[in-house]
Design a protein around this motif. Structure first.
Motif, PDB file in Angstrom:
ATOM      1  N   VAL A 260       3.717  13.170  -8.742  1.00 28.82           N
ATOM      2  CA  VAL A 260       5.072  13.695  -8.902  1.00 28.82           C
ATOM      3  C   VAL A 260       5.929  13.304  -7.698  1.00 28.82           C
ATOM      4  CG1 VAL A 260       6.471  15.794  -9.026  1.00 28.82           C
ATOM      5  CG2 VAL A 260       4.378  15.601 -10.392  1.00 28.82           C
ATOM      6  N   LYS A 261       5.359  13.411  -6.506  1.00 25.00           N
ATOM      7  CA  LYS A 261       6.067  13.050  -5.295  1.00 25.00           C
ATOM      8  C   LYS A 261       6.374  11.553  -5.258  1.00 25.00           C
ATOM      9  CE  LYS A 261       5.497  13.335  -0.236  1.00 25.00           C
ATOM     10  NZ  LYS A 261       4.555  13.753   0.846  1.00 25.00           N
ATOM     11  N   ALA A 262       5.434  10.742  -5.751  1.00 30.31           N
ATOM     12  CA  ALA A 262       5.588   9.287  -5.695  1.00 30.31           C
ATOM     13  C   ALA A 262       6.617   8.769  -6.682  1.00 30.31           C
ATOM     14  CB  ALA A 262       4.240   8.616  -5.965  1.00 30.31           C
ATOM     15  N   PHE A 263       6.636   9.347  -7.887  1.00 33.38           N
ATOM     16  CA  PHE A 263       7.426   8.753  -8.966  1.00 33.38           C
ATOM     17  C   PHE A 263       8.538   9.644  -9.505  1.00 33.38           C
ATOM     18  CE2 PHE A 263       3.005   7.182  -9.190  1.00 33.38           C
ATOM     19  CZ  PHE A 263       3.247   5.877  -8.801  1.00 33.38           C
ATOM     20  N   VAL A 291       9.741  13.165 -15.243  1.00 37.67           N
ATOM     21  CA  VAL A 291       8.284  13.301 -15.334  1.00 37.67           C
ATOM     22  C   VAL A 291       7.947  14.204 -16.519  1.00 37.67           C
ATOM     23  CG1 VAL A 291       6.161  14.042 -14.188  1.00 37.67           C
ATOM     24  CG2 VAL A 291       7.996  12.975 -12.855  1.00 37.67           C
ATOM     25  N   GLU A 292       7.257  13.642 -17.474  1.00 38.45           N
ATOM     26  CA  GLU A 292       6.844  14.338 -18.697  1.00 38.45           C
ATOM     27  C   GLU A 292       5.390  14.777 -18.525  1.00 38.45           C
ATOM     28  OE1 GLU A 292       5.859  12.911 -23.291  1.00 38.45           O
ATOM     29  OE2 GLU A 292       7.280  11.774 -22.066  1.00 38.45           O
ATOM     30  N   VAL A 293       5.154  16.074 -18.341  1.00 36.21           N
ATOM     31  CA  VAL A 293       3.814  16.593 -18.105  1.00 36.21           C
ATOM     32  C   VAL A 293       3.194  17.012 -19.442  1.00 36.21           C
ATOM     33  CG1 VAL A 293       2.423  18.321 -16.890  1.00 36.21           C
ATOM     34  CG2 VAL A 293       4.483  17.387 -15.804  1.00 36.21           C
ATOM     35  N   ARG A 294       2.034  16.448 -19.736  1.00 34.86           N
ATOM     36  CA  ARG A 294       1.352  16.751 -21.002  1.00 34.86           C
ATOM     37  C   ARG A 294      -0.128  16.992 -20.741  1.00 34.86           C
ATOM     38  NH1 ARG A 294       4.186  13.792 -25.114  1.00 34.86           N
ATOM     39  NH2 ARG A 294       2.510  14.330 -26.572  1.00 34.86           N
ATOM     40  N   GLN A 295      -0.731  17.897 -21.534  1.00 35.67           N
ATOM     41  CA  GLN A 295      -2.182  18.062 -21.455  1.00 35.67           C
ATOM     42  C   GLN A 295      -2.891  16.852 -22.042  1.00 35.67           C
ATOM     43  OE1 GLN A 295      -3.462  21.796 -23.268  1.00 35.67           O
ATOM     44  NE2 GLN A 295      -3.538  22.738 -21.247  1.00 35.67           N
ATOM     45  N   TRP A 296      -2.319  16.297 -23.087  1.00 41.18           N
ATOM     46  CA  TRP A 296      -2.928  15.150 -23.771  1.00 41.18           C
ATOM     47  C   TRP A 296      -1.820  14.327 -24.401  1.00 41.18           C
ATOM     48  CZ3 TRP A 296      -2.808  13.292 -28.759  1.00 41.18           C
ATOM     49  CH2 TRP A 296      -3.743  12.295 -29.077  1.00 41.18           C
ATOM     50  N   THR A 362       1.179   5.337  -1.049  1.00 38.00           N
ATOM     51  CA  THR A 362       0.257   4.278  -1.478  1.00 38.00           C
ATOM     52  C   THR A 362       0.351   4.040  -2.972  1.00 38.00           C
ATOM     53  OG1 THR A 362      -1.273   4.815   0.322  1.00 38.00           O
ATOM     54  CG2 THR A 362      -2.161   3.570  -1.537  1.00 38.00           C
ATOM     55  N   LEU A 363       0.409   5.135  -3.743  1.00 36.32           N
ATOM     56  CA  LEU A 363       0.480   5.007  -5.197  1.00 36.32           C
ATOM     57  C   LEU A 363       1.779   4.335  -5.633  1.00 36.32           C
ATOM     58  CD1 LEU A 363      -0.916   8.502  -6.281  1.00 36.32           C
ATOM     59  CD2 LEU A 363      -2.095   6.297  -6.431  1.00 36.32           C
ATOM     60  N   ARG A 364       2.886   4.728  -5.025  1.00 34.35           N
ATOM     61  CA  ARG A 364       4.173   4.138  -5.395  1.00 34.35           C
ATOM     62  C   ARG A 364       4.201   2.645  -5.077  1.00 34.35           C
ATOM     63  NH1 ARG A 364       7.132   7.608  -3.217  1.00 34.35           N
ATOM     64  NH2 ARG A 364       7.379   6.633  -1.168  1.00 34.35           N
ATOM     65  N   GLU A 365       3.743   2.288  -3.897  1.00 30.76           N
ATOM     66  CA  GLU A 365       3.740   0.876  -3.511  1.00 30.76           C
ATOM     67  C   GLU A 365       2.851   0.054  -4.438  1.00 30.76           C
ATOM     68  OE1 GLU A 365       2.466  -2.796  -1.975  1.00 30.76           O
ATOM     69  OE2 GLU A 365       1.111  -1.060  -1.988  1.00 30.76           O
ATOM     70  N   ALA A 366       1.691   0.596  -4.788  1.00 25.09           N
ATOM     71  CA  ALA A 366       0.745  -0.144  -5.634  1.00 25.09           C
ATOM     72  C   ALA A 366       1.291  -0.340  -7.040  1.00 25.09           C
ATOM     73  CB  ALA A 366      -0.591   0.596  -5.679  1.00 25.09           C
ATOM     74  N   VAL A 367       1.852   0.704  -7.623  1.00 27.10           N
ATOM     75  CA  VAL A 367       2.381   0.608  -8.986  1.00 27.10           C
ATOM     76  C   VAL A 367       3.541  -0.381  -9.042  1.00 27.10           C
ATOM     77  CG1 VAL A 367       3.674   1.862 -10.763  1.00 27.10           C
ATOM     78  CG2 VAL A 367       1.591   2.852  -9.793  1.00 27.10           C
ATOM     79  N   LEU A 368       4.457  -0.281  -8.120  1.00 28.15           N
ATOM     80  CA  LEU A 368       5.618  -1.177  -8.143  1.00 28.15           C
ATOM     81  C   LEU A 368       5.197  -2.632  -7.906  1.00 28.15           C
ATOM     82  CD1 LEU A 368       8.271   0.953  -6.194  1.00 28.15           C
ATOM     83  CD2 LEU A 368       8.034   0.631  -8.661  1.00 28.15           C
ATOM     84  N   ALA A 369       4.222  -2.841  -7.031  1.00 28.51           N
ATOM     85  CA  ALA A 369       3.764  -4.204  -6.767  1.00 28.51           C
ATOM     86  C   ALA A 369       3.113  -4.814  -7.999  1.00 28.51           C
ATOM     87  CB  ALA A 369       2.780  -4.198  -5.601  1.00 28.51           C
ATOM     88  N   MET A 370       2.287  -4.046  -8.696  1.00 20.91           N
ATOM     89  CA  MET A 370       1.604  -4.571  -9.888  1.00 20.91           C
ATOM     90  C   MET A 370       2.599  -4.815 -11.019  1.00 20.91           C
ATOM     91  SD  MET A 370      -1.427  -4.936  -8.825  1.00 20.91           S
ATOM     92  CE  MET A 370      -2.153  -5.475 -10.366  1.00 20.91           C
ATOM     93  N   ALA A 371       3.527  -3.888 -11.202  1.00 22.86           N
ATOM     94  CA  ALA A 371       4.487  -4.006 -12.309  1.00 22.86           C
ATOM     95  C   ALA A 371       5.463  -5.162 -12.104  1.00 22.86           C
ATOM     96  CB  ALA A 371       5.249  -2.694 -12.473  1.00 22.86           C
TER      97      ALA A 371
END
Length: 406
Positions: A260-263, A291-296, A362-371
């Motif tokens: 949530v903090k990252a995205f 951010v759409e929070v879902r159980q499934w 770390t998560l934000r940087e990794a996702v943006l780099a891959m995308a």
């Protein structure tokens, strides 16, 4: 319609456990066999009865002692023996139930062929008892030539020397002997004459050393999943990220808060955050509108529209990411997921981020780099094309029919 070589419908019996990662990969194969006119019975605990019945197969219900998908993952323990002992104990109490269900008065009858997940120990015993062929359906990697020396022996060296480990193998051997199986636990467990591997070959470590006379890679066996529902991409979403740790190891509120903090409020991005049944939106604090929070969620439906996938790298999620050509960031949690994460990173289509390093930055940087990497997109397109050539559901059904007696 059945394969021309087997125009007579057969009784095919499938055996599995109550775990999404072991049931879901088989469902489209079962549906295809039913569509071809075969009678398919599927031994499964009651929790999955409806899911099995929806394929057209006949659920054969048994009581299980294994932790279920809704139980706390801690129920599986932390050591190798913690992980394997429950399967043997469950097999010992399950086998008499299955014998009665298939052989007893009013039972469903002895099948012409057994197919089974790798976790179903009773299936091999029953196939021997009935004198029918058995085919294993593996939802993850298979052993390669040299696996025993390189992986299995070092992994088991210490547990085998403990009183608990010795007792486990003695118990396993005694159970096999009781039912007339002329094999030791070492000869029985994981040693299959015929296996259909339900993952793309790209996800298999040491693929060039796998005996393909016994193991056939049929790749992802995916259907339209219409019964799971659909997902609609918001009109204002320029890009979509799916975050999912699968169905078992989802009790990770700290990780989800970092997501949530990252995205949260990341311009142009809509985030689908699947948190499972052990975490609620209230556990996450303030959640931004994007951010759409879902159980499934219907994962495949989301991935077909996603631009990035933050995954635990389970076998099912990994191959769905590849099949939809979605760039991935892998944060593995347990068992085969660590190896899958390394495989995906080695293919150049994902970045492996250990859980201990999975903070927001770390998560934000990794996702943006891959995308944003066109080379990642190119590699995914090649793998997606190769996967389509592996045959999937129809090839799996053809190969199963080819093993039918006569």
């Amino acid at each position: 319609m059945t394969n021309p070589e087997h125009t007579t419908p057969a009784h095919i019996a499938m055996f599995s456990i109550a775990a999404h990662g072991h049931v879901n990969p088989s469902l489209e194969v079962i549906r295809e066999l039913v569509a071809r006119g075969h009678r398919v019975t599927y031994a499964i605990p009651h929790l999955f009865e409806e899911k099995i019945a929806e394929t057209g197969a006949e659920p054969v219900l048994y009581r299980t002692t294994l932790p279920g998908p809704d139980d706390d993952p801690a129920a599986w323990g932390t050591t190798l023996l913690d992980n394997v002992e429950p399967f043997l104990d469950d097999a010992i109490q399950t086998l008499p139930q299955l014998i009665e269900a298939y052989e007893g008065d009013g039972g469903v009858g002895v099948p012409d062929l057994v197919i089974h997940d790798i976790t179903s120990y009773p299936a091999g015993v029953l196939a021997h008892r009935w004198g029918v062929p058995a085919i294993t359906l593996s939802p993850n990697l298979v052993a390669w030539e040299g696996y025993e020396e390189e992986v299995a022996k070092p992994m088991w060296a210490e547990p085998r020397q403990t009183p608990r480990g010795k007792a486990y193998f003695e118990k396993f051997d005694a159970w096999l002997k009781e039912y007339g199986v002329p094999k030791t636990a070492d000869e029985f467990w994981g040693r299959y004459d015929r296996t259909l591997v339900l993952i793309p070959k790209a996800l298999q470590p040491q693929a060039d050393r796998v005996d393909e006379k016994k193991n056939t890679f049929v790749g992802a066996c995916q259907g339209d999943r219409a019964a799971q529902g659909d997902w609609e991409r918001p009109a204002d979403a320029e890009r979509v990220l799916l975050v999912s740790l699968g169905s078992s190891f989802t009790k990770q509120p700290d990780f989800y808060r970092e997501c949530v903090k990252a995205f949260g409020d990341l311009p142009g991005w809509h985030v689908v955050l699947q948190v499972g049944k052990h975490v609620t939106e209230d556990d996450l604090g303030a959640v931004p509108a994007n951010v759409e929070v879902r159980q499934w969620v219907p994962q495949l439906a989301v991935l077909k529209q996603a631009d990035a996938f933050l995954t635990h790298a389970g076998a099912g999620g990994s191959q769905e990411g590849l099949a939809t050509a979605t760039p991935m960031v892998a944060v593995p949690q347990a068992v085969d997921q660590f190896g899958n994460a390394d495989m995906l990173q080695g293919l150049g289509v994902a970045r492996h981020v250990p859980m201990a390093e999975a903070d927001a930055e770390t998560l934000r940087e990794a996702v943006l780099a891959m995308a944003d990497d066109p080379e990642v997109a190119r590699r995914l397109a090649v793998i997606q094309r190769d996967m389509a050539g592996e045959g999937g559901t129809k090839r799996a059904a053809d190969l199963i029919e080819a093993e039918l007696p006569g």
